[in-house]
Scaffold this motif. Structure first.
Motif, PDB file in Angstrom:
ATOM      1  N   ALA A  82       0.844  -1.280   0.100  1.00  9.94           N
ATOM      2  CA  ALA A  82      -0.021   0.140  -0.160  1.00  9.94           C
ATOM      3  C   ALA A  82       0.823   1.081  -0.045  1.00  9.94           C
ATOM      4  N   GLU A  83       2.105   1.291   0.581  1.00  7.57           N
ATOM      5  CA  GLU A  83       2.961   2.425   0.749  1.00  7.57           C
ATOM      6  C   GLU A  83       3.592   2.735  -0.580  1.00  7.57           C
ATOM      7  N   MET A  84       3.708   1.401  -1.349  1.00  7.66           N
ATOM      8  CA  MET A  84       4.545   1.749  -2.511  1.00  7.66           C
ATOM      9  C   MET A  84       3.367   2.137  -3.518  1.00  7.66           C
ATOM     10  N   SER A  85       2.361   1.677  -3.295  1.00  6.53           N
ATOM     11  CA  SER A  85       1.023   2.406  -4.333  1.00  6.53           C
ATOM     12  C   SER A  85       1.062   3.708  -4.054  1.00  6.53           C
ATOM     13  N   ALA A  86       0.864   4.252  -2.900  1.00  9.28           N
ATOM     14  CA  ALA A  86       0.753   5.666  -2.480  1.00  9.28           C
ATOM     15  C   ALA A  86       1.829   6.340  -2.935  1.00  9.28           C
ATOM     16  N   SER A  87       3.160   5.875  -2.963  1.00  6.10           N
ATOM     17  CA  SER A  87       4.249   6.603  -3.252  1.00  6.10           C
ATOM     18  C   SER A  87       4.051   6.649  -4.843  1.00  6.10           C
ATOM     19  N   ARG A  88       3.798   5.797  -5.597  1.00  7.42           N
ATOM     20  CA  ARG A  88       3.705   5.804  -6.884  1.00  7.42           C
ATOM     21  C   ARG A  88       2.554   7.162  -7.557  1.00  7.42           C
ATOM     22  N   ALA A  89       1.448   6.768  -6.793  1.00  2.83           N
ATOM     23  CA  ALA A  89       0.416   7.855  -6.984  1.00  2.83           C
ATOM     24  C   ALA A  89       0.966   9.230  -6.595  1.00  2.83           C
TER      25      ALA A  89
END
Length: 151
Positions: free
Chosen positions: A64-71
């Protein structure tokens, strides 16, 4: 980002411990184990299940943190491109020969594309110069067509 607590998972862990204890009771070699050994095995199984659950939760949180970072990166890039487009449009409108023309400005990752018509070749080149001068512009792709009717 708020860290998940273990409290919401306690009922699940308790259920796992009970299920594990019941399963342990049904083992073939249970006749050879004392009640204390059975309980120890059930506790060990519950602890392993808790460790596995924690590991899975940590992996889900990392994902989830990686997805948030990409977003966030994508949002920042789009915001920067929008700001560049606005600044290029403002520069073109401020130019006496270009303000009356319909020039479309599109920006992707700092690369500006100009499309539409320019009144003459000097104005076409001036549009490239103005766009290039905007902070954050990496490259200008000038696809403006000189409108020979006005030349």
């Amino acid at each position: 980002m708020k860290q998940p607590t273990l409290a919401p998972r306690l009922p699940l862990l308790a259920a796992l411990a009970v299920a594990t204890a019941l399963t342990a009771c049904g083992r073939q070699h249970d006749d050879e184990l004392t009640a204390g050994q059975k309980l120890d095995n059930a506790v060990a199984d519950a602890k392993q299940a808790a460790r596995d659950t924690k590991k899975d939760a940590q992996q889900a949180m990392n994902d989830a943190e990686m997805s948030a970072s990409r977003a966030a990166d994508t949002t920042a890039r789009v915001s920067t491109d929008m700001a560049i487009t606005a600044k290029v449009n403002a520069a073109l409108v401020a130019d006496d020969k270009l303000k009356a023309t319909q020039i479309n400005v599109d920006t992707r990752e700092g690369q500006v594309t100009l499309t539409g018509k320019a009144p003459d070749s000097q104005s076409r080149e001036r549009a490239s110069t103005l766009a290039s001068a905007v902070d954050g512009v990496k490259q200008v792709n000038n696809q403006l067509i000189v409108d020979n009717k006005n030349s």
